[in-house]
Design a protein around this motif. Structure first.
Motif, PDB file in Angstrom:
ATOM      1  N   LYS A  45      19.536 -18.744  18.939  1.00  0.00           N
ATOM      2  CA  LYS A  45      20.274 -17.526  19.312  1.00  0.00           C
ATOM      3  C   LYS A  45      19.485 -16.699  20.317  1.00  0.00           C
ATOM      4  N   ARG A  46      18.202 -16.558  20.105  1.00  0.00           N
ATOM      5  CA  ARG A  46      17.386 -15.787  21.054  1.00  0.00           C
ATOM      6  C   ARG A  46      17.287 -16.501  22.399  1.00  0.00           C
ATOM      7  N   ASP A  73      20.505 -15.820  24.149  1.00  0.00           N
ATOM      8  CA  ASP A  73      20.550 -14.414  24.578  1.00  0.00           C
ATOM      9  C   ASP A  73      19.692 -14.193  25.817  1.00  0.00           C
ATOM     10  N   THR A 104      26.477 -19.748  26.653  1.00  0.00           N
ATOM     11  CA  THR A 104      25.596 -19.026  25.712  1.00  0.00           C
ATOM     12  C   THR A 104      26.292 -18.736  24.385  1.00  0.00           C
ATOM     13  N   PHE A 153      27.398 -18.635  20.679  1.00  0.00           N
ATOM     14  CA  PHE A 153      26.768 -18.885  19.377  1.00  0.00           C
ATOM     15  C   PHE A 153      27.738 -18.422  18.302  1.00  0.00           C
ATOM     16  N   LEU A 164      28.365 -18.621  14.501  1.00  0.00           N
ATOM     17  CA  LEU A 164      27.763 -18.975  13.214  1.00  0.00           C
ATOM     18  C   LEU A 164      28.769 -19.668  12.298  1.00  0.00           C
ATOM     19  N   LYS A 212      21.491 -17.743  10.088  1.00  0.00           N
ATOM     20  CA  LYS A 212      21.251 -16.624  11.010  1.00  0.00           C
ATOM     21  C   LYS A 212      19.758 -16.417  11.225  1.00  0.00           C
ATOM     22  N   ASP A 239      18.725 -14.685  14.553  1.00  0.00           N
ATOM     23  CA  ASP A 239      19.780 -13.679  14.687  1.00  0.00           C
ATOM     24  C   ASP A 239      19.682 -12.587  13.627  1.00  0.00           C
TER      25      ASP A 239
END
Length: 733
Positions: free
Chosen positions: A386-387, A390, A450, A452, A454, A494, A499
């Motif tokens: 996730k990072r 981002d 990008t 994401f 969940l 997560k 996240d």
């Protein structure tokens, strides 16, 4: 040991001296408080007179002066707060300045030194300690040793010597009620007196009666992670709170209450324990529940089931068609096997490739697909998914921004030159809107590369799992319903993908009722707080959820580094009378060898009545009888919320009674109707188990829930049932 008149005289003179010094320091702090208040008013007046209304149009100099006044006021506020806390400390001290004394003959010294021990230090103007805080290194001897050889650890090392006296006091409203030379054995008179009292609306400190094994946990700093296993009534929660107070005292320069968080079973319990630290002169740490943290982290996309609702389903839905498949889901998603499946799935998602395209705006290349691949597979490869995504989004938007601004300016010039506009604001808005329309396809591509999701990631997990597990889970997820057992793995994912908010400010974590968390929840705790010291306290015999619990602490041994993790077993129970303790332990299907306080009382009552109305009528009589005898808290413990609502509806107009049926209710003392799984951690003078008949407690899975309910009683346990008695009790008789 009897104390002669001369000793009484000496001790009362010392008490008088201590109270006089405490009063002097209190008055000094009151003077400071008045002065700070006066200074604060003067500062506000001076600011208004010098600056008037503050605005940037008045120049930078005025703003600088204003910030100077603000800093001054912050400093005054800090001083006022420090003084307020000291004022409260001395006010408490005037009521009961100390509770113990030890005389310690240090090796190599010529005479013994007296240490009076209380909840706070008291130092006079000559820097003499009149009272030592119970958390001071030397005070540990009060809890750890009897008369004879003794030692304590401090900065200088281990100090050895002999204890020549150990004395306890009861001081109330500044008056000595009694004193008592004691070795602080478990059956000593003071402990017996305290345990024999009725409960209050909030948990109280145990600072005057901390036992050796409890003190060992409170002061333990040898291991980063501490697992404390202890029987019902061994003081686990009290130990946890006193441990927090100890850490705040010892590491005052490094940590504050904001660096410590406690995970409690529910908000009822958080409210119940909320006054312990303030009684010890400390501000409360951060308090939360796993559910509260999880629900906030997962957001509002789903209808999220509460833990209480899951418990209600487990206890009330055996007759429904979906019961077996739901229980199978809960068991599987709480298992070690599922953790491995979840981890493999997360790894496959992390390693999965992504297709990138050139990002083009008009005829201009913003960033090439090759550059994006370089970012994804090389530059950001060490970041969680996730990072990583981002960062790529931020990079593309950063590169796009100057081109978009340039295009807005071009459109602005084109529109303005038409001569159709006289309002610059309108032209700006139309230019920005046109540029956004032209870049719409770019933002769509950015979202694609990008993305994401969940929920989508979690759904893919079930593609290769057993059909019944897969179908049941996907059906619920498609309905936007998130069962409790699905929330935990989603929270784990997560965290794995980066996240969740950072938790680096948290230095110490306390997990109470540790037995009721699954191994996967412990994976999450470690994921969130691996940099922190973690203390876990629980009792495997009080696992209220038969399908969702830790099982055994060996199931989490792989999570916490073994060379930095310690398990301490508490061996004594202090809460209930010996009759209640013996009775409750017979409910367990294994032998319990833990010791308990030998405080005698009535044997538990097990009484069969005609029907539930008869039980209700009996409870009304019990409430009035026990209140007349001076008991303050009566817990009417039901099996479920539904049953609690029914009982409360009957009782509320016939006697003074309250009900707690939500896990975020405020704890109320008095006569209280509460379901068993919300009562864990609480204690009552009198416990009435509502309808322990075969229809209510009929299965082996409810054994530990029933045991937990019975162990809430301090002085009296009444068990009523209608129809046939539960087989869990038939084994005893």
């Amino acid at each position: 040991m009897n104390i002669n008149d001369f000793e009484w005289k000496i001790e009362n003179e010392w008490l008088e001296l201590v109270l006089k010094e405490a009063q002097r320091q209190l008055e000094e702090k009151l003077d400071y408080k008045d002065r700070f208040k006066k200074d604060a008013l003067e500062t506000q007046k001076e600011m208004w007179e010098e600056l008037g209304s503050v605005s940037v149009i008045n120049g930078l100099e005025q703003v600088v002066s204003f910030m100077g006044f603000i800093d001054r006021m912050k400093y005054q506020k800090r001083n006022h707060e420090i003084t307020r806390r000291l004022q409260e400390k001395y006010a408490r001290m005037l009521q009961s300045p100390y509770f113990g004394r030890i005389d310690f003959f240090e090796k190599g010294e010529e005479k013994a030194e007296k240490y009076y021990i209380g909840t706070s230090n008291l130092i006079n103007e000559d820097y003499d300690f009149l009272i030592y805080d119970w958390r001071a290194p030397s005070s540990s001897m009060f809890y750890d040793y009897e008369i004879g050889k003794a030692a304590f650890k401090c900065v200088e090392g281990t100090i050895e010597g002999d204890l020549t006296l150990k004395r306890q006091y009861k001081i109330s409203k500044g008056k000595m009620e009694y004193m008592f030379d004691s070795n602080l054995k478990i059956d000593d008179e003071i402990l017996q007196e305290i345990l024999g009292k009725t409960t209050d609306s909030k948990m109280k400190t145990i600072v005057t009666t901390i036992q050796r094994e409890q003190n060992k946990v409170i002061r333990n700093e040898e291991s980063k992670n501490l697992i404390v296993q202890g029987p019902a009534g061994s003081g686990k929660t009290s130990i946890a709170l006193h441990r927090i107070a100890y850490l705040l005292y010892k590491h005052r320069e490094k940590i504050t209450p904001q660096n410590i968080v406690i995970f409690s079973p529910n908000q009822i319990f958080n409210d119940y324990i909320s006054t312990v630290l303030p009684q010890l002169g400390e501000d409360n740490m951060l308090q939360t529940t796993f559910k509260e943290y999880m629900h906030k982290a997962l957001g509002d996309r789903f209808i999220k089931e509460d833990y209480s609702n899951m418990m209600e389903f487990i206890l009330t839905s055996k007759q429904f068609w979906n019961y077996e498949i739901r229980i199978r889901n809960i068991k599987y998603k709480s298992s070690l096997e599922f953790i491995e499946v979840l981890k493999r799935h997360a790894e496959s998602i992390e390693k999965a490739g992504r297709s990138f395209k050139d990002i083009v705006f008009g005829d201009k290349l913003i960033v090439s697909s090759k550059d994006l691949e370089e970012l994804y597979y090389k530059d950001y490869i060490n970041l969680p998914l996730k990072r990583r995504l981002d960062k790529i989004r931020e990079r593309i938007l950063f590169l796009l921004d100057p081109y978009k601004k340039e295009r807005i300016n071009e459109i602005y010039e084109e529109l303005w030159n038409t001569g159709s506009f006289i309002d610059e604001k309108e032209v700006n808005e139309k230019a920005a809107a046109s540029a956004c329309e032209e870049t719409k396809h770019i933002y769509k591509e950015i979202s694609r590369v990008t993305d994401f999701d969940l929920l989508d990631i979690y759904k893919k997990l079930f593609e290769n799992l057993a059909p019944k597990i897969k179908n049941y889970t996907l059906k619920n997820l498609d309905s936007k319903l998130l069962n409790y057992e699905d929330q935990v793995p989603m929270l784990y994912l997560k965290g794995v993908f980066g996240d969740l908010p950072k938790t680096t400010d948290i230095k110490y974590v306390v997990i109470d009722e540790a037995q009721d968390y699954t191994p996967l929840q412990y994976e999450i705790f470690y994921q969130l707080f691996r940099h922190a010291n973690i203390t876990m306290l629980g009792d495997l015999n009080q696992s209220i959820n038969p399908f969702m619990n830790v099982g055994d602490y060996s199931n989490i041994a792989h999570i916490f580094p073994q060379d930095n993790t310690c398990i301490i077993n508490l061996t004594k129970s202090y809460r209930s009378t010996m009759e209640i303790t013996e009775f409750s332990r017979k409910l367990l299907n294994h032998k319990v060898n833990d010791e308990y306080v030998e405080r005698s009382g009535d044997k538990p009552t097990v009484l069969g009545l005609f029907d539930e109305n008869s039980i209700n009528e009996r409870i009304i009589k019990d409430i009035e009888m026990y209140k007349a005898k001076g008991y303050k808290s009566i817990g009417i413990i039901t099996r479920t919320i539904k049953e609690a609502d029914r009982v409360y509806s009957f009782l509320k107009n016939k006697t003074e009674v309250k009900a707690l049926t939500k896990d975020d209710d405020e704890y109320i003392n008095g006569s209280l109707v509460i379901p068993a799984y919300l009562a864990k951690g609480l204690e009552f003078d009198i416990v009435i188990i509502y309808n322990a008949g075969n229809e209510n407690y009929s299965s082996e899975e409810e054994r530990l829930l029933f045991y937990t309910a019975c162990t809430r009683a301090l002085h009296k346990l009444n068990i009523y049932y209608a129809g046939k008695l539960t087989p869990l009790l038939e084994e005893i008789f």
